[in-house]
Design a protein around this motif. Structure first.
Motif, PDB file in Angstrom:
ATOM      1  N   PHE A 196       0.833  -1.202   0.000  1.00  0.00           N
ATOM      2  CA  PHE A 196       0.000   0.000   0.000  1.00  0.00           C
ATOM      3  C   PHE A 196       0.873   1.259   0.000  1.00  0.00           C
ATOM      4  O   PHE A 196       0.575   2.218  -0.711  1.00  0.00           O
ATOM      5  CB  PHE A 196      -0.961   0.015   1.190  1.00  0.00           C
ATOM      6  CG  PHE A 196      -2.060   1.023   1.032  1.00  0.00           C
ATOM      7  CD1 PHE A 196      -3.195   0.699   0.313  1.00  0.00           C
ATOM      8  CD2 PHE A 196      -1.949   2.288   1.577  1.00  0.00           C
ATOM      9  CE1 PHE A 196      -4.209   1.634   0.138  1.00  0.00           C
ATOM     10  CE2 PHE A 196      -2.950   3.220   1.402  1.00  0.00           C
ATOM     11  CZ  PHE A 196      -4.084   2.895   0.682  1.00  0.00           C
ATOM     12  N   ALA A 197       1.943   1.260   0.769  1.00  0.00           N
ATOM     13  CA  ALA A 197       2.840   2.413   0.803  1.00  0.00           C
ATOM     14  C   ALA A 197       3.470   2.654  -0.565  1.00  0.00           C
ATOM     15  O   ALA A 197       3.507   3.796  -1.051  1.00  0.00           O
ATOM     16  CB  ALA A 197       3.924   2.220   1.864  1.00  0.00           C
ATOM     17  N   LEU A 198       3.947   1.606  -1.195  1.00  0.00           N
ATOM     18  CA  LEU A 198       4.536   1.744  -2.530  1.00  0.00           C
ATOM     19  C   LEU A 198       3.493   2.207  -3.539  1.00  0.00           C
ATOM     20  O   LEU A 198       3.746   3.101  -4.347  1.00  0.00           O
ATOM     21  CB  LEU A 198       5.169   0.429  -2.981  1.00  0.00           C
ATOM     22  CG  LEU A 198       6.470   0.056  -2.283  1.00  0.00           C
ATOM     23  CD1 LEU A 198       6.832  -1.393  -2.566  1.00  0.00           C
ATOM     24  CD2 LEU A 198       7.587   0.984  -2.720  1.00  0.00           C
ATOM     25  N   TRP A 199       2.314   1.624  -3.494  1.00  0.00           N
ATOM     26  CA  TRP A 199       1.247   2.017  -4.412  1.00  0.00           C
ATOM     27  C   TRP A 199       0.892   3.488  -4.202  1.00  0.00           C
ATOM     28  O   TRP A 199       0.679   4.219  -5.177  1.00  0.00           O
ATOM     29  CB  TRP A 199       0.015   1.132  -4.218  1.00  0.00           C
ATOM     30  CG  TRP A 199      -1.094   1.500  -5.143  1.00  0.00           C
ATOM     31  CD1 TRP A 199      -1.273   1.052  -6.417  1.00  0.00           C
ATOM     32  CD2 TRP A 199      -2.155   2.416  -4.887  1.00  0.00           C
ATOM     33  NE1 TRP A 199      -2.385   1.635  -6.972  1.00  0.00           N
ATOM     34  CE2 TRP A 199      -2.940   2.475  -6.044  1.00  0.00           C
ATOM     35  CE3 TRP A 199      -2.509   3.193  -3.782  1.00  0.00           C
ATOM     36  CZ2 TRP A 199      -4.065   3.275  -6.150  1.00  0.00           C
ATOM     37  CZ3 TRP A 199      -3.630   3.998  -3.882  1.00  0.00           C
ATOM     38  CH2 TRP A 199      -4.394   4.034  -5.050  1.00  0.00           C
ATOM     39  N   SER A 200       0.839   3.936  -2.939  1.00  0.00           N
ATOM     40  CA  SER A 200       0.493   5.329  -2.636  1.00  0.00           C
ATOM     41  C   SER A 200       1.489   6.300  -3.258  1.00  0.00           C
ATOM     42  O   SER A 200       1.095   7.315  -3.847  1.00  0.00           O
ATOM     43  CB  SER A 200       0.431   5.555  -1.123  1.00  0.00           C
ATOM     44  OG  SER A 200      -0.560   4.737  -0.550  1.00  0.00           O
ATOM     45  N   LEU A 201       2.763   6.001  -3.136  1.00  0.00           N
ATOM     46  CA  LEU A 201       3.765   6.885  -3.727  1.00  0.00           C
ATOM     47  C   LEU A 201       3.698   6.815  -5.255  1.00  0.00           C
ATOM     48  O   LEU A 201       3.799   7.842  -5.932  1.00  0.00           O
ATOM     49  CB  LEU A 201       5.171   6.546  -3.232  1.00  0.00           C
ATOM     50  CG  LEU A 201       6.290   7.463  -3.725  1.00  0.00           C
ATOM     51  CD1 LEU A 201       5.984   8.944  -3.484  1.00  0.00           C
ATOM     52  CD2 LEU A 201       7.609   7.086  -3.065  1.00  0.00           C
ATOM     53  N   LEU A 202       3.492   5.635  -5.791  1.00  0.00           N
ATOM     54  CA  LEU A 202       3.313   5.521  -7.240  1.00  0.00           C
ATOM     55  C   LEU A 202       2.101   6.332  -7.697  1.00  0.00           C
ATOM     56  O   LEU A 202       2.135   6.969  -8.756  1.00  0.00           O
ATOM     57  CB  LEU A 202       3.168   4.054  -7.655  1.00  0.00           C
ATOM     58  CG  LEU A 202       4.453   3.226  -7.607  1.00  0.00           C
ATOM     59  CD1 LEU A 202       4.138   1.730  -7.710  1.00  0.00           C
ATOM     60  CD2 LEU A 202       5.406   3.651  -8.708  1.00  0.00           C
ATOM     61  N   LEU A 203       1.045   6.351  -6.897  1.00  0.00           N
ATOM     62  CA  LEU A 203      -0.137   7.144  -7.213  1.00  0.00           C
ATOM     63  C   LEU A 203       0.205   8.624  -7.285  1.00  0.00           C
ATOM     64  O   LEU A 203      -0.157   9.316  -8.241  1.00  0.00           O
ATOM     65  CB  LEU A 203      -1.233   6.911  -6.170  1.00  0.00           C
ATOM     66  CG  LEU A 203      -2.504   7.741  -6.334  1.00  0.00           C
ATOM     67  CD1 LEU A 203      -3.255   7.318  -7.591  1.00  0.00           C
ATOM     68  CD2 LEU A 203      -3.383   7.601  -5.105  1.00  0.00           C
ATOM     69  N   VAL A 204       0.919   9.109  -6.291  1.00  0.00           N
ATOM     70  CA  VAL A 204       1.319  10.520  -6.262  1.00  0.00           C
ATOM     71  C   VAL A 204       2.155  10.864  -7.490  1.00  0.00           C
ATOM     72  O   VAL A 204       2.040  11.963  -8.044  1.00  0.00           O
ATOM     73  CB  VAL A 204       2.085  10.841  -4.958  1.00  0.00           C
ATOM     74  CG1 VAL A 204       2.729  12.202  -5.010  1.00  0.00           C
ATOM     75  CG2 VAL A 204       1.143  10.734  -3.767  1.00  0.00           C
ATOM     76  N   LEU A 205       2.948   9.924  -7.945  1.00  0.00           N
ATOM     77  CA  LEU A 205       3.805  10.143  -9.105  1.00  0.00           C
ATOM     78  C   LEU A 205       3.093   9.884 -10.435  1.00  0.00           C
ATOM     79  O   LEU A 205       3.690  10.033 -11.500  1.00  0.00           O
ATOM     80  CB  LEU A 205       5.049   9.252  -9.005  1.00  0.00           C
ATOM     81  CG  LEU A 205       5.958   9.550  -7.817  1.00  0.00           C
ATOM     82  CD1 LEU A 205       7.049   8.497  -7.705  1.00  0.00           C
ATOM     83  CD2 LEU A 205       6.557  10.948  -7.931  1.00  0.00           C
ATOM     84  N   GLY A 206       1.829   9.487 -10.365  1.00  0.00           N
ATOM     85  CA  GLY A 206       1.072   9.216 -11.580  1.00  0.00           C
ATOM     86  C   GLY A 206       1.423   7.905 -12.253  1.00  0.00           C
ATOM     87  O   GLY A 206       1.197   7.730 -13.445  1.00  0.00           O
ATOM     88  N   GLU A 207       1.968   6.959 -11.485  1.00  0.00           N
ATOM     89  CA  GLU A 207       2.456   5.696 -12.045  1.00  0.00           C
ATOM     90  C   GLU A 207       1.848   4.460 -11.380  1.00  0.00           C
ATOM     91  O   GLU A 207       2.345   3.352 -11.567  1.00  0.00           O
ATOM     92  CB  GLU A 207       3.986   5.633 -11.898  1.00  0.00           C
ATOM     93  CG  GLU A 207       4.727   6.727 -12.615  1.00  0.00           C
ATOM     94  CD  GLU A 207       4.713   6.566 -14.130  1.00  0.00           C
ATOM     95  OE1 GLU A 207       4.464   5.439 -14.614  1.00  0.00           O
ATOM     96  OE2 GLU A 207       4.932   7.569 -14.818  1.00  0.00           O
ATOM     97  N   ALA A 208       0.788   4.631 -10.614  1.00  0.00           N
ATOM     98  CA  ALA A 208       0.208   3.508  -9.869  1.00  0.00           C
ATOM     99  C   ALA A 208      -0.533   2.544 -10.790  1.00  0.00           C
ATOM    100  O   ALA A 208      -1.235   2.979 -11.710  1.00  0.00           O
ATOM    101  CB  ALA A 208      -0.750   4.024  -8.799  1.00  0.00           C
ATOM    102  N   PRO A 209      -0.388   1.249 -10.552  1.00  0.00           N
ATOM    103  CA  PRO A 209      -1.179   0.282 -11.317  1.00  0.00           C
ATOM    104  C   PRO A 209      -2.652   0.382 -10.927  1.00  0.00           C
ATOM    105  O   PRO A 209      -2.989   0.885  -9.847  1.00  0.00           O
ATOM    106  CB  PRO A 209      -0.584  -1.073 -10.917  1.00  0.00           C
ATOM    107  CG  PRO A 209       0.145  -0.839  -9.652  1.00  0.00           C
ATOM    108  CD  PRO A 209       0.514   0.610  -9.605  1.00  0.00           C
TER     109      PRO A 209
END
Length: 88
Positions: free
Chosen positions: A45-58
């Motif tokens: 979840f932490a990794l996904w959250s940061l990916l989300l902020v960066l516009g790169e979340a799956p």
């Protein structure tokens, strides 16, 4: 995991604004690899959250196998959207 630690680990700084644009793709790729390899729900979840902020979340259905995690992710997305809405 907290966001500052993730930023330090993947981008060499605790300040997202200080990440060099050229460093973003490599850091995001390392995050995606770690995201795919970790089974710990909190780390995912932490990794996904940061990916989300960066516009790169799956997508949620790819990222989280259970509805509870998908709902938590939707809640985070709603909170981030509300925080970025500027009153007129």
């Amino acid at each position: 995991m907290n966001m500052a630690d993730l930023l330090q680990r993947y981008f060499g700084t605790r300040d997202l604004a200080a990440v060099a644009p050229a460093a973003l793709p490599a850091g995001v790729e390392r995050m995606r690899v770690d995201f795919g390899m970790t089974a710990d729900p909190g780390q995912r979840f932490a990794l996904w959250s940061l990916l989300l902020v960066l516009g790169e979340a799956p997508d949620l259905d790819v990222a989280f196998p259970d509805e509870e995690s998908r709902e938590a992710a939707r809640n985070l997305m709603d909170m981030l959207a509300a925080a970025t809405d500027q009153p007129e």
